[in-house]
Design a protein around this motif. Structure first.
Motif, mmCIF file in Angstrom:
data_model
loop_
_atom_site.group_PDB
_atom_site.id
_atom_site.type_symbol
_atom_site.label_atom_id
_atom_site.label_comp_id
_atom_site.label_asym_id
_atom_site.label_seq_id
_atom_site.Cartn_x
_atom_site.Cartn_y
_atom_site.Cartn_z
ATOM 1 N N LYS A 522 -13.438 -4.554 -2.272
ATOM 2 C CA LYS A 522 -13.886 -3.663 -1.203
ATOM 3 C C LYS A 522 -12.764 -3.526 -0.165
ATOM 4 N N GLY A 523 -12.445 -2.297 0.187
ATOM 5 C CA GLY A 523 -11.392 -2.039 1.178
ATOM 6 C C GLY A 523 -11.099 -0.561 1.297
ATOM 7 N N ASN A 524 -10.356 -0.189 2.363
ATOM 8 C CA ASN A 524 -9.994 1.208 2.624
ATOM 9 C C ASN A 524 -8.506 1.452 2.366
ATOM 10 N N TRP A 525 -7.972 0.756 1.419
ATOM 11 C CA TRP A 525 -6.545 0.890 1.127
ATOM 12 C C TRP A 525 -6.275 2.169 0.330
ATOM 13 N N TYR A 526 -5.160 2.789 0.689
ATOM 14 C CA TYR A 526 -4.698 3.969 -0.042
ATOM 15 C C TYR A 526 -3.289 3.766 -0.603
ATOM 16 N N TYR A 527 -2.591 2.716 -0.116
ATOM 17 C CA TYR A 527 -1.208 2.497 -0.519
ATOM 18 C C TYR A 527 -1.003 1.005 -0.824
ATOM 19 N N PHE A 528 0.002 0.759 -1.598
ATOM 20 C CA PHE A 528 0.381 -0.645 -1.868
ATOM 21 C C PHE A 528 1.815 -0.661 -2.369
ATOM 22 N N VAL A 529 2.494 -1.775 -2.160
ATOM 23 C CA VAL A 529 3.839 -2.005 -2.641
ATOM 24 C C VAL A 529 4.019 -3.507 -2.845
#
Length: 560
Positions: A522-529
């Motif tokens: 669960k989360g509102n993430w849209y990006y990751f690296v």
């Protein structure tokens, strides 16, 4: 009665017969029971049914109606009349058959007896009952001997007989004796008992035969199963010794149990018994790591040696498909394993795809580049040297179907508001390709679902994944070009240009990616690296993501 019974001779009783009368002066001193005429009513003379069969004359008439007395013929005659005749002389009551008791009578009774006419004396003799054995109770049919033999006759009650089984009931000629004359029964009792004894012997013999056969069968059955039980629980199973000789290739089907593996090895001549294999596997605690597949083994091996060789990777003709590998790369591995020309397996996949067992929902999209993409499940497969490409591909598809049924792709796709299980499988393939480390898969899957939202103001429904572009170009590189250039690349798998999911999976995801796609974090993430193997930075906005990218670049400069 017996053959020593009431005959016509002067000695009608055998000396050892309990009904034998006075046996001489040796017993004369013993007190005898007193008999008188008053007791004659206890034994009234009965009408003789054989009275009409008196002899009216001799056989030849020369002896005045009498047969000559033969002392050796127990049925000969010594009196003028038939012993069974009504007017004849009854030897059962004659003085010769029952001598008078040898004890003194009162003088007056003796004198009266001598003076009585012969006919009266004879009548008295007829009325006298037979004398019992001295000192012993008197037994006869219709009487009962109690402590006092003088108790008188009592009604005879036959003892109840237990019903006979139909098998032992052999009532033949014996059934006629019920209506026989009682005197005939007395005279011929021994003869009939002899017949009954023979019949009883025959019945007993048959009964013994049946019982013997029954117990023989029971003992044999118990012995067989007892031996099998003892050998299975306490005896060691048959087994070869040593490491074996020669070379043999054994194919063990999928989902085989330890016992089924042992049976396959036994049929191939590797081991002597499946039980020995099962025992060795459990004792060595390797029953959990033995896997189906194709093995190169030797013949006549001990079960322990066979297990040791099977757990050795060198003995297993395995083909390992790593997680996330594309179908085109799987085809190349199969060609190499089977020593086939490059492209052979790919051609088989294109022509035989529909016969390999794909699920019905696998053909939802006609724009997929490869119909088998996502269905060549990552695992290690046993591939013999003589295996066919179609058989190897079918083995992989079968494995994929088992895993997808296990995780219920159809039901979970509906829960996640996806159009089909094919889309869920595609999300799993994107998670596998984009996520660098498995511990990040649940967050990466969440990023995929967040970007698919129609109200997404960060990427506006675009996934913007380099992995999809590389799949469309059949490449694997980090330098996919600028974003502006990618926006003009016209391919349905280009997620920089086309919103939503690509037409199908871009690889063959493993189990961890599959679970993460079904249950994302669960989360509102849209990006990751990913900065390093231990750390992946996730961001909710583009600004946060730019800061994370700068951190990533610094880490790259340190590692140069």
């Amino acid at each position: 009665m017996t053959e020593y019974g009431r005959g016509y001779g002067s000695e009608p009783w055998h000396p050892e017969d309990p009904l034998y009368g006075d046996q001489g002066s040796s017993r004369g001193q013993e007190q005898q029971p007193q008999w008188d005429g008053q007791q004659a009513h206890r034994y009234p003379q009965q009408a003789d049914p054989y009275a009409q069969q008196q002899y009216n004359g001799g056989w030849d008439g020369s002896q005045g109606g009498q047969l000559p007395y033969d002392p050796y013929d127990p049925y000969g005659q010594q009196s003028p009349a038939d012993p069974y005749g009504g007017g004849g002389r009854d030897h059962y009551a004659a003085p010769e058959a029952y001598p008078p008791p040898q004890h003194p009578h009162p003088p007056q009774q003796a004198q009266q007896a001598q003076q009585a006419p012969q006919g009266i004396r004879q009548q008295q003799q007829y009325q006298q009952p037979p004398h019992p054995q001295q000192g012993e109770p008197y037994y006869d049919e219709g009487t009962r001997a109690d402590d006092d033999w003088r108790a008188g006759p009592e009604p005879h009650e036959p003892e109840p007989r237990e019903p006979e089984h139909a098998f032992f009931a052999d009532r033949g000629e014996d059934d006629d004796h019920d209506d026989a004359d009682p005197r005939e029964e007395r005279r011929g009792g021994r003869e009939r008992r002899g017949k009954k004894t023979k019949k009883n012997k025959r019945r007993s013999g048959r009964a013994c035969l049946v019982v013997t056969l029954f117990f023989a069968g029971a003992v044999g059955t118990v012995g067989y199963f007892g031996y099998d039980f003892i050998m299975s629980h306490f005896g060691s199973a048959p087994d070869y010794e040593g490491d074996g000789t020669g070379d043999v290739q054994v194919d063990i089907p999928e989902n085989s149990t330890i016992l089924q593996m042992g049976l396959a090895l036994k049929r191939a001549g590797v081991i002597k018994s499946a039980d020995a294999f099962s025992e060795a596997a459990v004792d060595s605690k390797k029953d959990k790591i033995l896997q189906p597949g194709t093995y190169s083994l030797r013949k006549h091996m001990s079960a322990a040696s066979a297990i040791e060789l099977m757990v050795n990777p060198k003995s297993r003709n395995g083909l390992t498909i790593r997680e996330g590998l594309r179908s085109t790369d799987v085809y190349k591995l199969i060609d190499k394993k089977l020593h086939l020309k490059t492209g052979t397996t790919k051609d088989v996949a294109e022509t035989d795809a529909k016969s390999l067992g794909l699920p019905s929902w696998a053909n939802d999209s006609a724009k997929t580049k490869d119909p088998l993409e996502g269905f060549l499940y990552p695992s290690t497969y046993s591939v013999g040297e003589k295996a066919k490409p179609a058989a190897v591909l079918k083995q992989m598809v079968t494995r994929a179907n088992q895993m997808y049924a296990k995780y219920d792709l159809e039901g979970n796709a509906q829960k996640l508001h996806l159009e089909s299980p094919m889309q869920l499988l595609t999300v799993a393939s994107l998670t596998q390709a984009e996520g660098k480390y498995k511990h990040d898969f649940v967050k990466v899957a969440r990023v995929v679902y967040n970007r698919l939202k129609p109200n997404n103001t960060e990427t506006y429904g675009l996934l913007d994944f380099d992995s999809t572009v590389n799949y469309a170009r059949s490449k694997s590189t980090l330098d996919t070009g600028s974003v502006d250039d990618l926006r003009h690349f016209n391919d349905p798998y280009n997620t920089y240009k086309f919103k939503g999911l690509p037409p199908g999976p871009i690889g063959n995801p493993g189990e961890e990616a599959l679970r993460s796609a079904i249950k994302p974090a669960k989360g509102n993430w849209y990006y990751f690296v990913s900065i390093n193997p231990e750390k992946t930075l996730f961001a909710e906005t583009n600004e946060q993501h730019e800061r994370n990218r700068r951190i990533y670049l610094k880490e790259q400069e340190k590692n140069k």
